[in-house]
Design a protein around this motif. Structure first.
Motif, PDB file in Angstrom:
ATOM      1  N   ILE A 199      -4.976  -1.891   9.884  1.00  0.00           N
ATOM      2  CA  ILE A 199      -3.821  -1.224   9.307  1.00  0.00           C
ATOM      3  C   ILE A 199      -4.294   0.250   8.797  1.00  0.00           C
ATOM      4  CG2 ILE A 199      -2.129  -1.111   7.218  1.00  0.00           C
ATOM      5  CD1 ILE A 199      -2.521  -4.313   7.124  1.00  0.00           C
ATOM      6  N   LEU A 200      -3.641   1.164   9.194  1.00  0.00           N
ATOM      7  CA  LEU A 200      -4.157   2.568   8.686  1.00  0.00           C
ATOM      8  C   LEU A 200      -2.934   3.052   8.201  1.00  0.00           C
ATOM      9  CD1 LEU A 200      -5.894   3.922  11.954  1.00  0.00           C
ATOM     10  CD2 LEU A 200      -6.978   2.673  10.117  1.00  0.00           C
ATOM     11  N   GLU A 201      -3.389   4.005   6.902  1.00  0.00           N
ATOM     12  CA  GLU A 201      -2.381   4.703   6.412  1.00  0.00           C
ATOM     13  C   GLU A 201      -2.200   6.170   7.227  1.00  0.00           C
ATOM     14  OE1 GLU A 201      -1.694   7.315   2.279  1.00  0.00           O
ATOM     15  OE2 GLU A 201      -2.585   5.198   2.293  1.00  0.00           O
ATOM     16  N   ILE A 202      -1.235   6.745   7.498  1.00  0.00           N
ATOM     17  CA  ILE A 202      -1.018   7.916   8.197  1.00  0.00           C
ATOM     18  C   ILE A 202      -0.193   8.855   7.465  1.00  0.00           C
ATOM     19  CG2 ILE A 202      -1.298   6.576  10.441  1.00  0.00           C
ATOM     20  CD1 ILE A 202       1.864   6.633  10.717  1.00  0.00           C
ATOM     21  N   GLY A 203       0.067  10.240   8.091  1.00  0.00           N
ATOM     22  CA  GLY A 203       0.795  11.136   7.303  1.00  0.00           C
ATOM     23  C   GLY A 203       2.426  10.525   7.866  1.00  0.00           C
ATOM     24  N   PHE A 204       3.213  11.225   6.929  1.00  0.00           N
ATOM     25  CA  PHE A 204       4.475  10.970   7.168  1.00  0.00           C
ATOM     26  C   PHE A 204       5.354  11.298   8.641  1.00  0.00           C
ATOM     27  CE2 PHE A 204       4.828  15.412   5.857  1.00  0.00           C
ATOM     28  CZ  PHE A 204       5.963  15.849   6.435  1.00  0.00           C
ATOM     29  N   ASP A 205       4.479  12.295   8.981  1.00  0.00           N
ATOM     30  CA  ASP A 205       5.094  12.956  10.562  1.00  0.00           C
ATOM     31  C   ASP A 205       4.237  12.611  11.825  1.00  0.00           C
ATOM     32  OD1 ASP A 205       3.038  14.385   9.870  1.00  0.00           O
ATOM     33  OD2 ASP A 205       4.149  16.219  10.320  1.00  0.00           O
TER      34      ASP A 205
ATOM     35  N   ASN B 266      -7.628   4.051   4.491  1.00  0.00           N
ATOM     36  CA  ASN B 266      -6.794   4.943   4.245  1.00  0.00           C
ATOM     37  C   ASN B 266      -7.336   6.251   4.677  1.00  0.00           C
ATOM     38  OD1 ASN B 266      -5.020   7.315   3.477  1.00  0.00           O
ATOM     39  ND2 ASN B 266      -5.511   6.849   1.003  1.00  0.00           N
ATOM     40  N   PRO B 267      -7.617   6.657   6.093  1.00  0.00           N
ATOM     41  CA  PRO B 267      -8.599   7.517   6.459  1.00  0.00           C
ATOM     42  C   PRO B 267      -8.107   9.087   6.227  1.00  0.00           C
ATOM     43  CG  PRO B 267      -7.273   6.924   8.341  1.00  0.00           C
ATOM     44  CD  PRO B 267      -6.726   6.040   7.099  1.00  0.00           C
ATOM     45  N   PRO B 268      -8.991   9.934   6.343  1.00  0.00           N
ATOM     46  CA  PRO B 268      -8.417  11.466   6.274  1.00  0.00           C
ATOM     47  C   PRO B 268      -7.582  11.813   7.415  1.00  0.00           C
ATOM     48  CG  PRO B 268     -10.813  11.522   7.061  1.00  0.00           C
ATOM     49  CD  PRO B 268     -10.403   9.999   6.766  1.00  0.00           C
ATOM     50  N   TYR B 269      -6.297  12.288   6.951  1.00  0.00           N
ATOM     51  CA  TYR B 269      -5.351  12.429   8.192  1.00  0.00           C
ATOM     52  C   TYR B 269      -4.724  13.727   7.872  1.00  0.00           C
ATOM     53  CZ  TYR B 269      -2.093  10.291   4.592  1.00  0.00           C
ATOM     54  OH  TYR B 269      -1.371   9.830   3.675  1.00  0.00           O
ATOM     55  N   ILE B 270      -5.184  14.714   7.147  1.00  0.00           N
ATOM     56  CA  ILE B 270      -4.374  15.972   7.096  1.00  0.00           C
ATOM     57  C   ILE B 270      -5.175  17.141   8.123  1.00  0.00           C
ATOM     58  CG2 ILE B 270      -4.014  17.868   5.551  1.00  0.00           C
ATOM     59  CD1 ILE B 270      -4.350  16.004   3.234  1.00  0.00           C
ATOM     60  N   PRO B 271      -4.190  17.404   8.842  1.00  0.00           N
ATOM     61  CA  PRO B 271      -4.912  18.520   9.821  1.00  0.00           C
ATOM     62  C   PRO B 271      -5.551  19.662   9.078  1.00  0.00           C
ATOM     63  CG  PRO B 271      -2.643  18.102  10.402  1.00  0.00           C
ATOM     64  CD  PRO B 271      -2.739  17.338   8.916  1.00  0.00           C
ATOM     65  N   SER B 272      -6.946  20.130   9.662  1.00  0.00           N
ATOM     66  CA  SER B 272      -7.595  21.102   8.945  1.00  0.00           C
ATOM     67  C   SER B 272      -7.059  22.145   8.802  1.00  0.00           C
ATOM     68  CB  SER B 272      -8.603  21.184  10.138  1.00  0.00           C
ATOM     69  OG  SER B 272      -9.496  20.303  10.466  1.00  0.00           O
ATOM     70  N   ALA B 273      -6.075  22.555   9.463  1.00  0.00           N
ATOM     71  CA  ALA B 273      -5.320  24.012   9.277  1.00  0.00           C
ATOM     72  C   ALA B 273      -4.395  23.973   7.934  1.00  0.00           C
ATOM     73  CB  ALA B 273      -4.437  24.552  10.318  1.00  0.00           C
ATOM     74  N   ASP B 274      -4.023  22.683   7.549  1.00  0.00           N
ATOM     75  CA  ASP B 274      -3.087  22.303   6.294  1.00  0.00           C
ATOM     76  C   ASP B 274      -3.820  22.180   5.184  1.00  0.00           C
ATOM     77  OD1 ASP B 274      -1.334  22.511   8.194  1.00  0.00           O
ATOM     78  OD2 ASP B 274      -0.758  20.258   8.395  1.00  0.00           O
TER      79      ASP B 274
ATOM     80  N   VAL C  49     -12.139  -9.372   5.545  1.00  0.00           N
ATOM     81  CA  VAL C  49     -11.385  -8.256   5.410  1.00  0.00           C
ATOM     82  C   VAL C  49     -12.421  -7.248   5.111  1.00  0.00           C
ATOM     83  CG1 VAL C  49      -9.619  -7.415   4.274  1.00  0.00           C
ATOM     84  CG2 VAL C  49      -9.566  -9.743   4.423  1.00  0.00           C
ATOM     85  N   VAL C  50     -12.346  -6.038   5.720  1.00  0.00           N
ATOM     86  CA  VAL C  50     -13.204  -4.821   5.457  1.00  0.00           C
ATOM     87  C   VAL C  50     -11.854  -3.609   5.142  1.00  0.00           C
ATOM     88  CG1 VAL C  50     -13.463  -4.407   7.846  1.00  0.00           C
ATOM     89  CG2 VAL C  50     -14.958  -3.702   6.007  1.00  0.00           C
ATOM     90  N   GLU C  51     -12.313  -3.138   4.324  1.00  0.00           N
ATOM     91  CA  GLU C  51     -11.777  -1.591   3.930  1.00  0.00           C
ATOM     92  C   GLU C  51     -12.837  -0.552   4.394  1.00  0.00           C
ATOM     93  OE1 GLU C  51      -9.609   1.457   0.959  1.00  0.00           O
ATOM     94  OE2 GLU C  51     -10.764  -0.569   0.195  1.00  0.00           O
ATOM     95  N   LEU C  52     -12.525   0.363   5.268  1.00  0.00           N
ATOM     96  CA  LEU C  52     -13.258   1.515   5.702  1.00  0.00           C
ATOM     97  C   LEU C  52     -13.041   2.707   4.673  1.00  0.00           C
ATOM     98  CD1 LEU C  52     -12.856   1.008   9.411  1.00  0.00           C
ATOM     99  CD2 LEU C  52     -14.394  -0.092   7.919  1.00  0.00           C
ATOM    100  N   GLY C  53     -14.004   3.414   4.341  1.00  0.00           N
ATOM    101  CA  GLY C  53     -13.592   4.607   3.251  1.00  0.00           C
ATOM    102  C   GLY C  53     -13.144   3.947   2.134  1.00  0.00           C
ATOM    103  N   VAL C  54     -13.670   3.239   1.452  1.00  0.00           N
ATOM    104  CA  VAL C  54     -13.470   2.370   0.277  1.00  0.00           C
ATOM    105  C   VAL C  54     -13.055   3.341  -0.916  1.00  0.00           C
ATOM    106  CG1 VAL C  54     -15.779   2.096  -0.641  1.00  0.00           C
ATOM    107  CG2 VAL C  54     -13.793   0.098  -0.846  1.00  0.00           C
ATOM    108  N   GLY C  55     -13.711   4.407  -1.031  1.00  0.00           N
ATOM    109  CA  GLY C  55     -13.515   5.395  -2.135  1.00  0.00           C
ATOM    110  C   GLY C  55     -13.726   4.722  -3.326  1.00  0.00           C
TER     111      GLY C  55
END
Length: 290
Positions: A247-253, A194-202, A123-129
């Protein structure tokens, strides 16, 4: 007031934080005062009539000023509760969120199934923070091989502290940009992030606690928020074992966009979306062909 007691300073701070639009003003006041005094929150009530010394008041006022500047409570105290533990955090490291606990629960469910079959998974987590996610998974399901990577040296330093302090199963950490540091051959049963998934403009519209204090590289997902998702999908296919999962965490929309992006990768045999407690699609689970 000539003499400040624990009770009176909490009452004043609660009111002040409310006036300054600080979230959860009473709770925040209790956490910060307990931090300044080196006490548990419960002790604040057991000792509510205790007068505060001048140096204790000065230490507490410093924490108040930091919070009024919108510094997150987790950075002020150095810890954040997540899943079943309380993990170290620091500036430069993304603060783990309750929404991400569904990532832990989903991964553990998959790994328990593998364990029951008698296999040992990689098992590997990417962007372990901070390491909160991979440590929580490893503690909930031992017997597997766990790894975590991050491009940030600051994050890896904090993750190492949490692994050393809280991990009951060994977790190996390494530096890398997503999966670039891993040979392109089938190695893993489970890759998660849980990668970065917020659009830059937001980004500029985020709360100042997030926008001004948390690491931008852990938040900014590019124009549509899916830059990192595309990179991970491009790299994961060669590194997953047959029937392995990503498995990726994503934005609600972002469900429709993620589904559209996944259609461009032939290794994806199945794609499922999992909702969080608020009813939002929070996870995308990609399964590799057999």
């Amino acid at each position: 007031m000539d003499v400040w007691t624990i009770k009176s300073i909490l009452s004043w701070t609660d009111t002040y934080f409310s006036q300054q639009s600080i979230d959860s003003p009473r709770l925040t006041a209790e956490i910060l005062l307990a931090q300044a005094l080196g006490l548990r929150r419960l002790d604040l009530y057991l000792q509510h009539d205790r007068p505060l010394e001048k140096q204790e008041l000065a230490a507490f006022k410093l924490l108040i000023r930091r919070r009024i500047a919108r510094e997150p409570v987790a950075y002020i105290t150095g810890y954040k509760g997540f899943f079943k533990d309380r993990f170290r955090v620091a500036p430069g490291v993304l603060i783990p969120r309750p929404d991400t606990e569904i990532l832990v629960e989903t991964a553990v469910g998959i790994l328990l199934g593998i364990k029951q079959s008698g296999r040992q998974a990689r098992v590997v987590e990417l962007g372990v923070g901070s390491g909160a996610v991979i440590v929580s998974i490893a503690n909930a399901c031992d017997g597997h091989l766990y790894f975590g990577s991050d491009l940030s040296c600051d994050a890896l330093g904090v993750a190492r502290l949490n692994v050393d302090e809280f991990a009951q199963t060994r977790v190996a950490l390494f530096r890398g940009n997503w999966l670039e540091a891993v040979a392109p051959r089938p190695l893993f049963d489970l890759i998660l992030s849980n990668p970065p998934y917020i659009p830059s403009a937001d980004i500029e519209r985020l709360a100042p606690e997030i926008r001004d204090h948390e690491p931008r590289q852990a938040l900014d997902g590019g124009g549509d928020g899916l830059d990192a998702v595309r990179v991970i999908l491009a790299q994961a296919g060669d590194r997953l074992l047959p029937s392995g999962r990503l498995i990726l965490e994503i934005g609600f929309d972002q469900r429709p966009m993620v589904k559209s992006v996944a259609e461009g990768f032939s290794w994806v045999a199945e794609l499922d979306f999992i909702k969080d407690l608020a009813g939002h699609h929070r996870l995308a689970v990609f399964k590799k062909i057999n």
